[in-house]
Scaffold this motif. Structure first.
Motif, PDB file in Angstrom:
ATOM      1  N   VAL A  82      -8.572  28.399 -30.106  1.00  0.00           N
ATOM      2  CA  VAL A  82      -7.352  28.367 -29.297  1.00  0.00           C
ATOM      3  C   VAL A  82      -7.066  26.921 -28.894  1.00  0.00           C
ATOM      4  N   THR A  83      -5.845  26.471 -29.185  1.00  0.00           N
ATOM      5  CA  THR A  83      -5.478  25.093 -28.888  1.00  0.00           C
ATOM      6  C   THR A  83      -4.047  25.032 -28.362  1.00  0.00           C
ATOM      7  N   LEU A  84      -3.725  23.891 -27.803  1.00  0.00           N
ATOM      8  CA  LEU A  84      -2.341  23.572 -27.461  1.00  0.00           C
ATOM      9  C   LEU A  84      -1.651  23.002 -28.693  1.00  0.00           C
ATOM     10  N   PRO A  85      -0.314  23.004 -28.744  1.00  0.00           N
ATOM     11  CA  PRO A  85       0.389  22.396 -29.886  1.00  0.00           C
ATOM     12  C   PRO A  85      -0.036  20.942 -30.073  1.00  0.00           C
ATOM     13  N   GLY A  86      -0.396  20.598 -31.303  1.00  0.00           N
ATOM     14  CA  GLY A  86      -0.813  19.241 -31.607  1.00  0.00           C
ATOM     15  C   GLY A  86      -2.300  19.013 -31.486  1.00  0.00           C
TER      16      GLY A  86
END
Length: 788
Positions: free
Chosen positions: A592-596
């Motif tokens: 799970v990550t943030l955009p970019g």
């Protein structure tokens, strides 16, 4: 009637029956006297007889004592004392060569070397007539000195209207300490045709006044008021002026309105040579259940931008009870006229100079374990074409409900929070749809804790629903997400006696282990409304989510291990030193990550090292280092130190590194320059007196080592001459990547009277770490310190 007495033992009489009765009681109590003369040690106890202020209703009960070499008079009519005459009643002391006291009128007449002490305020001269209790009368050709600010002067006549009010004719006023020599003159002196003193309001008013500095008249005014202490008063404040590269020469004439003890207002009309007139003001209020501040300014026809400029800010915090219910209202409102406002108005004034201005209002209710909050938040973004900002989302409305219990059966603790928020912004700028988001998070934990260890298992369930006003990349207009989390936090505390460098300590060793497991849920298509990555530090490394906000719940299967050791002074319990280390061990990738962002695949995180040492009161140091063992480099470092051997001597420095982004050095100081040429006397602090002035260097500078340039700077000189202070401050504050606002501030402070010039003192207080005002009053002067 003449009462003879020995010249070596002055006559002393109390003129009220109360003192006579007291003397008789003491003479008739031999047992009490024997006890007092025994071996028991004397004990000091608080007594109302030493009150600073004596209530008017109790003054008539006070005895009047007179003494002198020769005394005559008629009982209950008059008393005449000659030679070393003295009269005392309460806080009033009169001494003179000759003293006449008329009891029916309560009138004292004193002639020859008259000395009057009224609650620590001293008057001396040839002739005094005074009604003692009412404190009404006059003093011819007095010399005077006031207790509160040590100001003194001389006049043709002083008329006492009551104990708090006096009018002094053809008066002088200064706080400069007198030095020997017939030609001595104070560095500054105020001469006035009439000087009205109001000790109740602690305000002085001068008519026909001229303020002279080193013999040069610098402020001739027909009428002016000035404070006798730091107590608030209505009236014009000293004018301030400054010089900067945006506004030119700036002159401000503030007016302060003391509306009530809990309300006041200040008006700041200013004239700027390059721009025009700016009308600003501030209103403050304080009640038992609420408080707030309102600020505003308006500049018609600003020649810099060829338009009207204005700014407004208001802050209100309040809460009140209705039985067991608690209701609160919090407002934070900010608005300005245009995008360039932040760069054109100084940060040191009442203006708004941020680029993100929040308009936030919240209404809250709480009772027992329940609470409910309704909120609205809208942003004003001041855009710069060279450095645009993606606007944050407005929240209108946001409704939050919370329930918590810490007394459930079996030692369980529960917490439930539900939130409904409508997010809205410019979709062209944000690149994602607006949405209505609702979520509920429930936690259940069971802590076990003793002085030597603790264990806290916790279960959490986070469920979220989104309703979008435009389809996502997969065409969906809604989304749901449910994520469980389980965690276990534990730690041990060991103690032992230790000794380092010849000093005894109580040393602790505190290992800690924190495990968290959160299964993976695909969240890549969900927009981001209020979420960002957590800062990596000792506070966040022991948390169960790598993000702050509710749009991303990180999948975790990791263990955080750390240890802290502390050195504690066994005599006072103060922490002398602290050292810590922590690292995360990841058992699977974080997807799970943030955009970019890229997924986290490293099994071992960076290592956090922390240290804080306060070995002596003079020195303090602290450091935090984020170290990457794979490449052998520190990713982020913050190292700070402060040296302060005594008052008005402080030097601080901080080094901050974010590898690849920034590297800064911040230095602040306040130090007497006289120390550099050997004037190091321990007792040579502020206020040494004229002729013994001390120079102080003071400032703060922030350097960008990466860009090799100065970012912000506030650098100044202070000169302390005892009864006056001089300040010159240069201020440079970065307003954009390519420009900065620069100001030169001058200030002349006449101690105990007034300040002239720009508000250099405020600039130093707001920017220099641990700056000390050279005239900080720590105690209020007591009349008993000048009781003679």
């Amino acid at each position: 009637m003449h009462i003879p007495n020995s010249r070596s033992l002055p006559a002393r009489f109390a003129l009220t029956p109360l003192a006579v009765v007291a003397a008789a009681v003491l003479q008739a109590s031999p047992a009490w006297a024997q006890q007092a003369a025994g071996n028991a040690p004397a004990q000091l106890r608080p007594t109302p007889a030493l009150r600073e202020a004596i209530p008017r209703e109790s003054r008539r009960e006070l005895p009047t004592f007179v003494s002198g070499e020769r005394l005559s008079g008629r009982t209950d009519l008059e008393t005449v004392v000659e030679g070393a005459a003295e009269l005392r009643r309460g806080s009033v002391v009169i001494r003179a060569d000759r003293l006449e006291y008329y009891q029916p009128d309560d009138l004292a007449k004193a002639r020859g070397n008259v000395h009057l002490n009224q609650a620590g305020n001293i008057f001396e001269g040839p002739l005094l007539e005074l009604k003692v209790d009412a404190f009404e009368g006059f003093f011819n050709e007095p010399r005077y000195r006031f207790l509160r600010n040590e100001a003194y002067g001389e006049a043709d006549r002083a008329d006492f209207l009551d104990e708090n009010h006096a009018v002094i004719r053809n008066a002088t006023y200064t706080t400069c300490k007198r030095r020997p020599g017939p030609d001595w003159m104070p560095d500054w002196i105020l001469r006035a045709a009439s000087l009205k003193l109001d000790q109740e309001q602690e305000v002085g008013h001068a008519d026909g006044a001229v303020l002279s500095f080193f013999g040069l008249p610098i402020l001739p005014v027909p009428s002016m008021s000035f404070p006798l202490s730091d107590t608030r008063k209505s009236g014009f404040l000293p004018p301030t002026f400054g010089l900067d590269n945006v506004s030119g020469l700036e002159l401000t004439v503030p007016y302060y309105w003391n509306i009530a003890p809990n309300r006041d207002a200040t008006f700041y009309p200013a004239l700027m040579s390059k721009r025009g007139v700016d009308l600003a003001g501030e209103f403050r209020y304080l009640e038992s259940d609420y408080q707030g501040t309102v600020r505003a300014n308006y500049m018609p026809g600003d020649r810099l931008r060829h338009r009207d400029r204005w700014g407004f800010s208001g802050k209100h915090d309040g809460a009140f009870s209705l039985g067991e219910q608690r209701i609160g209202l919090n407002l934070n409102l900010n608005r300005v006229s245009d995008d360039n406002y932040w760069r054109d108005f100084s940060r040191g004034g009442t203006s708004l100079t941020q680029r993100l201005l929040a308009n936030d209002g919240a209404l809250s209710w709480a009772q027992g374990n329940f609470s409910l909050t309704a909120r609205a938040l809208k942003w004003q973004v001041l855009q710069d074409p060279t450095s645009p900002i993606i606007p944050p989302y407005d929240r209108a409305p946001q409704v939050v409900g919370r329930y918590s219990r810490e007394d459930l059966p079996g030692g369980l603790q529960a917490y439930v929070e539900s939130d409904y928020t409508r997010f809205e912004s410019d979709r062209v700028l944000t690149g994602q749809p607006n949405a209505r988001r609702s979520f509920t998070v429930a936690r259940l934990s069971r802590p076990w804790q003793t002085p030597g260890w603790f264990v806290t298992p916790r279960l959490q369930l986070h469920t979220t629903n989104y309703q979008f006003d435009a389809p996502l990349a997969n065409g969906a207009t809604s989304a749901n997400r449910t994520v469980p989390t389980v965690s276990l936090d534990s730690g041990l505390v060991f103690e032992r006696d230790a000794s380092y460098f010849g000093r005894a300590f109580r040393q602790t060793l505190e290992p800690r282990a924190f495990y968290v497991y959160t299964p993976y849920r695909d969240q890549n298509l969900l927009p981001v409304y209020d979420t960002a990555a957590q800062d990596f530090n000792f506070a966040t490394i022991y948390t169960d989510n790598a993000y702050v906000g509710n749009d991303r719940i990180a999948d975790n299967n990791l263990l955080t291990l750390g240890a802290t050791t502390r050195l504690i002074d066994p005599d006072n319990g103060a922490e002398v030193a602290r050292f810590g280390v922590a690292q995360r061990l990841r058992f699977k990738d974080q997807r799970v990550t943030l955009p970019g962002e890229t997924p986290v695949s490293e099994r071992l995180s960076d290592i956090l090292f922390g240290a804080s040492v306060n070995w002596s009161p003079k020195w303090s140091t602290d450091a935090t280092v984020q170290y990457n063992p794979k490449n052998g480099q520190s990713i982020r470092s913050t190292i700070g130190a402060r040296y302060s051997p005594r008052d008005y001597h402080v030097v601080s420095a901080a080094y901050r590194l974010q590898r690849g982004l920034s590297e800064q050095l911040d230095v602040g100081w306040q130090w007497p320059l006289n120390d550099l040429w050997g004037d190091r006397g321990q007792d040579l602090g502020p206020g040494r007196g004229e002729g013994e002035g001390r120079w102080y260097s003071v400032g703060r500078m922030n350097f960008s080592l990466k860009d090799r340039r100065l970012v912000d700077a506030v650098v100044g000189l202070e000169y302390d001459a005892g009864c006056w202070l001089g300040r010159v401050v240069f201020e440079r504050l970065q307003s954009s990547t390519s420009s900065a606002n620069k100001r030169i501030l001058f200030q002349l402070e006449f101690v105990g009277f007034s300040r002239l010039g720009s508000n250099a003192l405020k600039a130093l207080k707001e920017n220099v770490p641990r700056y000390q005002y050279l005239r900080e009053e720590v105690t209020t002067p007591s009349r008993f310190g000048n009781y003679e």
